[in-house]
Structures are given as C-alpha cells and as structure tokens.
Write a protein that holds these residues in place. Structure first.
Motif, mmCIF file in Angstrom:
data_model
loop_
_atom_site.group_PDB
_atom_site.id
_atom_site.type_symbol
_atom_site.label_atom_id
_atom_site.label_comp_id
_atom_site.label_asym_id
_atom_site.label_seq_id
_atom_site.Cartn_x
_atom_site.Cartn_y
_atom_site.Cartn_z
ATOM 1 N N PRO A 1 35.171 34.687 35.222
ATOM 2 C CA PRO A 1 36.080 33.585 35.551
ATOM 3 C C PRO A 1 37.220 34.020 36.469
ATOM 4 N N THR A 2 37.591 33.130 37.374
ATOM 5 C CA THR A 2 38.719 33.352 38.272
ATOM 6 C C THR A 2 39.530 32.073 38.384
ATOM 7 N N LEU A 3 40.789 32.218 38.777
ATOM 8 C CA LEU A 3 41.651 31.056 38.945
ATOM 9 C C LEU A 3 41.209 30.211 40.130
ATOM 10 N N ARG A 4 40.935 30.873 41.251
ATOM 11 C CA ARG A 4 40.565 30.189 42.478
ATOM 12 C C ARG A 4 39.193 30.661 42.945
ATOM 13 N N ALA A 5 38.349 29.713 43.323
ATOM 14 C CA ALA A 5 37.062 30.077 43.916
ATOM 15 C C ALA A 5 37.288 30.553 45.348
ATOM 16 N N VAL A 6 36.623 31.639 45.699
ATOM 17 C CA VAL A 6 36.713 32.143 47.070
ATOM 18 C C VAL A 6 35.820 31.291 47.959
ATOM 19 N N PRO A 7 36.334 30.799 49.081
ATOM 20 C CA PRO A 7 35.525 29.936 49.948
ATOM 21 C C PRO A 7 34.341 30.688 50.545
ATOM 22 N N PRO A 8 33.250 29.984 50.848
ATOM 23 C CA PRO A 8 32.075 30.651 51.430
ATOM 24 C C PRO A 8 32.363 31.172 52.832
ATOM 25 N N LEU A 9 31.595 32.176 53.213
ATOM 26 C CA LEU A 9 31.694 32.732 54.554
ATOM 27 C C LEU A 9 30.565 32.153 55.393
ATOM 28 N N VAL B 1 23.909 47.203 35.161
ATOM 29 C CA VAL B 1 24.441 46.012 34.499
ATOM 30 C C VAL B 1 25.957 46.102 34.376
ATOM 31 N N ARG B 2 26.464 47.275 34.039
ATOM 32 C CA ARG B 2 27.914 47.420 33.887
ATOM 33 C C ARG B 2 28.640 47.304 35.217
ATOM 34 N N VAL B 3 27.998 47.728 36.288
ATOM 35 C CA VAL B 3 28.604 47.513 37.608
ATOM 36 C C VAL B 3 28.716 46.015 37.885
ATOM 37 N N ALA B 4 27.627 45.286 37.651
ATOM 38 C CA ALA B 4 27.614 43.847 37.927
ATOM 39 C C ALA B 4 28.605 43.085 37.057
ATOM 40 N N HIS B 5 28.822 43.560 35.820
ATOM 41 C CA HIS B 5 29.673 42.858 34.865
ATOM 42 C C HIS B 5 31.095 43.410 34.821
ATOM 43 N N CYS B 6 31.496 44.194 35.806
ATOM 44 C CA CYS B 6 32.836 44.781 35.781
ATOM 45 C C CYS B 6 33.907 43.697 35.805
ATOM 46 N N PRO B 7 35.127 43.994 35.348
ATOM 47 C CA PRO B 7 36.188 42.986 35.197
ATOM 48 C C PRO B 7 36.532 42.292 36.512
ATOM 49 N N PRO B 8 37.205 41.132 36.425
ATOM 50 C CA PRO B 8 37.497 40.356 37.635
ATOM 51 C C PRO B 8 38.424 41.050 38.622
ATOM 52 N N GLU B 9 39.214 42.044 38.147
ATOM 53 C CA GLU B 9 40.083 42.734 39.101
ATOM 54 C C GLU B 9 39.328 43.685 40.018
ATOM 55 N N PHE B 10 38.041 43.926 39.732
ATOM 56 C CA PHE B 10 37.215 44.718 40.628
ATOM 57 C C PHE B 10 36.754 43.796 41.772
ATOM 58 N N LEU C 1 22.020 36.760 37.143
ATOM 59 C CA LEU C 1 22.969 36.392 38.191
ATOM 60 C C LEU C 1 24.373 36.384 37.602
ATOM 61 N N VAL C 2 25.269 37.167 38.209
ATOM 62 C CA VAL C 2 26.665 37.216 37.790
ATOM 63 C C VAL C 2 27.498 36.577 38.895
ATOM 64 N N LEU C 3 27.973 35.372 38.636
ATOM 65 C CA LEU C 3 28.798 34.672 39.615
ATOM 66 C C LEU C 3 30.223 35.221 39.560
ATOM 67 N N ARG C 4 30.660 35.767 40.671
ATOM 68 C CA ARG C 4 32.026 36.281 40.789
ATOM 69 C C ARG C 4 32.735 35.498 41.892
ATOM 70 N N TRP D 1 40.550 36.592 51.302
ATOM 71 C CA TRP D 1 41.489 37.584 50.779
ATOM 72 C C TRP D 1 42.671 36.920 50.089
ATOM 73 N N ALA D 2 43.122 35.783 50.606
ATOM 74 C CA ALA D 2 44.228 35.077 49.967
ATOM 75 C C ALA D 2 43.835 34.612 48.566
ATOM 76 N N ALA D 3 42.611 34.102 48.425
ATOM 77 C CA ALA D 3 42.140 33.650 47.109
ATOM 78 C C ALA D 3 42.036 34.830 46.150
ATOM 79 N N ARG D 4 41.529 35.946 46.619
ATOM 80 C CA ARG D 4 41.420 37.119 45.745
ATOM 81 C C ARG D 4 42.793 37.644 45.340
ATOM 82 N N ASN D 5 43.744 37.614 46.272
ATOM 83 C CA ASN D 5 45.101 38.051 45.939
ATOM 84 C C ASN D 5 45.723 37.140 44.885
ATOM 85 N N ALA D 6 45.489 35.835 45.022
ATOM 86 C CA ALA D 6 46.001 34.886 44.032
ATOM 87 C C ALA D 6 45.384 35.150 42.660
ATOM 88 N N ASN D 7 44.087 35.451 42.638
ATOM 89 C CA ASN D 7 43.407 35.744 41.370
ATOM 90 C C ASN D 7 43.927 37.040 40.745
#
Length: 301
Positions: free
Chosen positions: A26-34, A157-166, A227-230, A258-264
């Motif tokens: 989960p994240t506060l803001r979804a990162v827009p698609p590229l 699996v642990r790489v894919a499931h790492c915390p949201p700050e990664f 599938l791990v949605l980040r 980057w702005a969305a990730r910084n906000a998260n």
C-alpha cells in the motif's frame, strides 16, 4: 499460498475470470504510468552464480523470450551477469527488467545472486537492487530458473515483498518452482497481452496465469506466479504513440513519478513523529501531494 483460496471444492477464487488476485504494497499516492513508445525495452539478466551443472542458459532465455517479439519489444540479454555488467546494461534505460536466476536469504533480507568481478557469487540485497534501477524501469520480473533447482527461491519472494520504502516498481515473482512448460505458457501469454492491453499488468498477469494453468492442469505451477503491485500501479507502463511532445511528456511523467514516491516516503516517516512535528509535516505533505496532482495534469494523466 493464498492462490489456493476457494469458494467450493472446484472453484479456485484466483482462477475466476472476474477476480484479479494480487498482493499489494500500500502507498498513499499511486505513481502515474510512464508513457512508452514501442519498442518497449526489455533487459533480461540470466545468471547461474551458484554454478549448477544442469543450468542451461539457452532454455532459460527461450522460456522468457517467446513472447518478446518485434516491433513491440526490443530485447537485450545479459548472460552470466556480473554486477558491473548489469550496471552497464542498465545504462540502456530499459522499461522492464527480467531477472532469471537464483535467490538467497541473509537474515530477513532477500537477495539476487549475481557474479562478482572474479566469477564468485555476489549477493545483491533488495535495497541495493532497487537503487540500481533507473527511473525508466516500471516493471521487474523475478523468475526462478527452470533447468535446475533454485538455490533459495524464498530470496526472490522477499525481494518482491520488500517494504514500501524500498524504491522497487511493480514486480512479478515466482514464489515456488515451476516447470518449463508452465513458465513458457505464462511468458508467451503475458508479454503479448501486456502490449494488447496497452500496459495493464493486472489483466495481462491474470490471463498469463490462466494460460499456465491450462498448459499444466495437473500441477500447481500456475499459482507459483505472484504479482506484487507497488506504487499503486496496475498500469505502470502506458503503451503510447510518438508525438511532437514526446520528450516533454516523458520528462513530466518522470518528475511526477519521483514526486509521488517522495510523498509516499514522507508519509511513512511521519508515522513515527510526535504530534507537533507531525502537524508541520502534514502541511508539507499536502503541498507535495498538490504538486504531484499538478504534474499529473501536465503529463496528461
């Protein structure tokens, strides 16, 4: 695994056509698609840092590359990946990175196993791997090898499931061993579907998993794909067309990303602050969110 939840003896929930069964960071803001104008650049890293005699690179490449056809995709392969060779290849600014190889666990951390400069084993932890990826990478695929046994697949699996700050993008991972037949069916379906659905990973993944289920109905291999949605991104890439504003749009979307990730990241850090300090940063966060929304409008999202 959760994929085996069912609504009856013969009704697996994850296999229902109207259901999309994924894991979500989960994240506060979804990162827009590229927005990417085909060919979409795919970097495949094939490595056997453990040195198993049964590892067959040609088979591993064939399993992944079956659906990566021109003119939609531009494929580059790095075999027997050393860390420095992978870094050099990442300078190509790929949009998708597909790792095929071994995982490892050290402590509670997942690792990818590459070669070092002397052909020894170089363990790459999740945070280091995430920081190596250029901003252009919006999807990571972590595949177990099918021609030999994985050293420690739980590391993938642990790489894919790492915390949201990664700072890792949306990720597809094998959570247990799969056959070459199931893997071929999955990737042969996934990449063409991703193109036809214009970058919607969520649906492309579902149809690919069902293809693997049909190809190998007597095994549980289809449920080995996770599938791990980040970044809140079910569509991390948007397949677009060339235009006069292509460069400007790309720059605006990267800035919004980057702005969305910084906000998260700021929202995560605020959880541990005292009330007075937290109030100050809430205002800062609100300003950052407003900037993200402005950038998203400018990028046409």
């Amino acid at each position: 695994p959760w994929e085996w939840l069912n609504a009856g003896p013969e009704t697996t929930i994850a296999a229902m056509d109207r259901i999309r069964f994924v894991r979500l960071v989960p994240t506060l803001r979804a990162v827009p698609p590229l927005t990417v104008v085909p060919p979409v650049r795919v970097l495949v890293a094939i490595t056997d840092a453990v040195g198993g005699p049964l590892f067959q690179p040609r088979i591993e490449i064939g399993v992944v590359a079956a659906g990566l056809e021109r003119p939609v995709y531009d494929l580059r392969v790095v075999e027997e990946s050393r860390l420095d060779a992978l870094l050099e290849a990442l300078a190509w600014s790929p949009h998708i990175v597909h790792y095929v190889g071994h995982g490892g666990i050290s402590g509670s951390t997942g690792n990818l196993l590459l070669h070092d400069s002397h052909d020894g084993t170089r363990w790459v932890p999740a945070m280091e791997f995430a920081r190596l990826l250029p901003a252009s990478v919006r999807l990571v695929c972590l595949s177990t090898c099918v021609s030999t046994e994985n050293y420690e697949i739980g590391g993938l699996v642990r790489v894919a499931h790492c915390p949201p700050e990664f700072p890792l993008p949306t990720t597809i991972v094998n959570q247990y061993a799969v056959t070459d037949l199931a893997a071929s069916a999955f990737w042969s379906e996934f990449y063409p579907r991703l193109a036809s659905l214009e970058g919607c990973v969520l649906d492309a993944f579902h149809y690919a998993r069902m293809s693997a289920r049909a190809a190998s109905p007597d095994t549980a291999c289809w449920a080995g794909f996770s599938l791990v949605l980040r970044d809140g991104a079910e569509r991390p890439l948007r397949f677009g067309t060339a235009g006069a504003d292509q460069d400007e749009r790309f720059a605006a979307e990267l800035e919004a990303q980057w702005a969305a990730r910084n906000a998260n990241n700021l929202a995560i850090r605020m959880r541990t602050l005292q009330a007075g300090v937290q109030k100050h940063w809430e205002q800062t966060l609100a300003e950052e969110v407003a900037r993200v929304e402005s950038l998203e409008r400018d990028s046409g999202d």
